[in-house]
Design an enzyme around this catalytic site. Structure first.
Site, PDB file in Angstrom:
ATOM      1  N   ASP A   1      35.605  40.655  31.496  1.00 47.32           N
ATOM      2  CA  ASP A   1      35.527  41.122  33.006  1.00 47.32           C
ATOM      3  C   ASP A   1      34.530  42.584  33.048  1.00 47.32           C
ATOM      4  OD1 ASP A   1      37.589  42.347  31.849  1.00 47.32           O
ATOM      5  OD2 ASP A   1      38.614  42.589  33.456  1.00 47.32           O
ATOM      6  N   ARG A   2      34.782  43.281  32.028  1.00 46.01           N
ATOM      7  CA  ARG A   2      33.730  44.502  32.053  1.00 46.01           C
ATOM      8  C   ARG A   2      32.418  44.382  31.787  1.00 46.01           C
ATOM      9  NH1 ARG A   2      36.788  48.512  28.032  1.00 46.01           N
ATOM     10  NH2 ARG A   2      35.506  50.122  29.126  1.00 46.01           N
TER      11      ARG A   2
ATOM     12  N   THR B   1      45.012  45.086  37.473  1.00 47.90           N
ATOM     13  CA  THR B   1      46.201  44.897  36.813  1.00 47.90           C
ATOM     14  C   THR B   1      45.804  46.248  35.949  1.00 47.90           C
ATOM     15  OG1 THR B   1      46.331  42.715  36.721  1.00 47.90           O
ATOM     16  CG2 THR B   1      47.628  44.087  35.163  1.00 47.90           C
TER      17      THR B   1
ATOM     18  N   ASN C   1      44.533  39.174  34.931  1.00 46.74           N
ATOM     19  CA  ASN C   1      45.961  39.044  34.422  1.00 46.74           C
ATOM     20  C   ASN C   1      46.909  38.573  35.482  1.00 46.74           C
ATOM     21  OD1 ASN C   1      45.994  39.889  31.480  1.00 46.74           O
ATOM     22  ND2 ASN C   1      44.786  41.586  32.245  1.00 46.74           N
TER      23      ASN C   1
ATOM     24  N   GLY D   1      36.618  43.727  27.363  1.00 45.31           N
ATOM     25  CA  GLY D   1      37.058  42.472  28.167  1.00 45.31           C
ATOM     26  C   GLY D   1      35.819  42.100  28.836  1.00 45.31           C
TER      27      GLY D   1
ATOM     28  N   ASP E   1      36.747  33.861  37.761  1.00 43.59           N
ATOM     29  CA  ASP E   1      37.235  35.195  37.044  1.00 43.59           C
ATOM     30  C   ASP E   1      38.688  35.061  36.864  1.00 43.59           C
ATOM     31  OD1 ASP E   1      37.458  37.997  36.248  1.00 43.59           O
ATOM     32  OD2 ASP E   1      37.711  38.552  38.483  1.00 43.59           O
TER      33      ASP E   1
ATOM     34  N   ASN F   1      45.548  37.756  38.925  1.00 44.60           N
ATOM     35  CA  ASN F   1      44.847  36.505  39.768  1.00 44.60           C
ATOM     36  C   ASN F   1      43.577  36.047  39.181  1.00 44.60           C
ATOM     37  OD1 ASN F   1      46.217  37.101  42.469  1.00 44.60           O
ATOM     38  ND2 ASN F   1      45.724  39.215  42.082  1.00 44.60           N
ATOM     39  N   ILE F   2      43.317  34.697  39.704  1.00 41.93           N
ATOM     40  CA  ILE F   2      42.029  34.037  39.247  1.00 41.93           C
ATOM     41  C   ILE F   2      41.489  34.137  40.787  1.00 41.93           C
ATOM     42  CG2 ILE F   2      41.050  31.872  38.454  1.00 41.93           C
ATOM     43  CD1 ILE F   2      43.742  31.238  37.212  1.00 41.93           C
TER      44      ILE F   2
ATOM     45  N   ASP G   1      36.811  49.349  38.332  1.00 38.58           N
ATOM     46  CA  ASP G   1      37.570  47.826  38.613  1.00 38.58           C
ATOM     47  C   ASP G   1      39.225  48.354  38.717  1.00 38.58           C
ATOM     48  OD1 ASP G   1      38.738  45.605  38.792  1.00 38.58           O
ATOM     49  OD2 ASP G   1      37.207  44.656  37.444  1.00 38.58           O
TER      50      ASP G   1
END
Length: 263
Positions: free
Chosen positions: A109-110, A132, A9, A107, A6, A11-12, A129
């Site tokens: 991630d969403r 950032t 912006n 996005g 994942d 963190n990974i 969530d």
């Protein structure tokens, strides 16, 4: 063993799954200037510390909201794992309807959060969530994405406050003991944290009123645990919701990735 990434912006976050069980997980800072080789070496060292070998990985799936890192990460997977990763994006099978004017604008991630939340908790749901940016995603009983809202995240607000004022300092993000504070640092902490909580609770209430449904609210993201303790609308925080959603999404695309490994 499945490796999920994942890429956010700030963190990974990545982890390894055996079946539905998250075995190991890591969090590193997102650096757009790192090369695929640098990420490969860093991941290899983290794996060694946890007793994981790169050769244990059989499949990889990547979700990224940082476009410049997609190609380096794909090349890293191909060079160091000898695997062509599945990348969340147009053409991937989600198993849900995206009720959005332009689904390509959503996005990744969403989308992953929606899939992971419905798989684990059912619906209807609101996923908050807290990263950032703070995103609010609405899911119906069938797991379809109905839309949502996006607001600046806490760290963005905090950085703007520091950059745009002459005397206010950068601070550690800690929940103060009271809303009314008697020094500048605690006052900033109070305004930022309780302001964010008020924003979350206010938007969640408006979503519920608009949908006229009793909806469970799940929080995820780096600051979700802290804000969940103060919120009156968040029912549960799930730190690994996005990673779990990546696992589910990979499984839904499994027929197309059975020959995913370039060995």
């Amino acid at each position: 063993m499945l490796l999920v990434f994942d890429i956010g912006n700030s963190n990974i976050v990545f982890g390894t799954y055996v079946g539905k069980t998250l075995m190991k997980h890591w969090r590193i800072s997102t650096d757009r200037n790192r090369t695929g080789d640098e990420y490969g070496m860093l991941i290899n060292e983290l794996f060694k510390f946890q007793g994981v070998s790169m050769s244990d990985i059989t499949d990889i799936i990547i979700s990224s909201v940082v476009p410049p890192l997609v190609v380096p990460m794909i090349k890293m997977c191909q060079r160091y794992f000898k695997i062509k990763p599945l990348v969340v994006g147009p053409g991937i099978k989600t198993g849900i309807k995206l009720k959005y004017e332009n689904p390509r604008d959503i996005g990744s991630d969403r989308i992953v959060n929606v899939i992971g939340a419905h798989e684990k908790y059912g619906g209807p749901l609101i996923v908050v969530d807290i990263g950032t940016a703070t995103t609010f995603d609405v899911i119906d009983a069938d797991g379809n994405f109905l839309g949502g809202a996006i607001a600046p995240g806490i760290n963005i607000s905090l950085e703007a406050l520091f950059q745009r004022t002459a005397k206010l300092p950068r601070i550690e993000l800690v929940t103060p003991k009271s809303v009314i504070c008697h020094n500048t640092i605690s006052s900033i902490q109070s305004g930022v944290i309780y302001g964010a909580v008020g924003q979350i609770d206010g938007i969640v209430r408006r979503i519920k009123e608009e949908c006229q449904l009793d909806m469970k609210v799940i929080a995820t993201g780096g600051l979700s645990k802290m804000l969940s303790r103060e919120s009156k609308t968040i029912d549960k925080f799930d730190y690994f919701l996005t990673l779990n959603g990546l696992r589910v999404l990979f499984e839904r695309n499994q027929p197309n990735t059975t020959s995913n490994t370039e060995k």
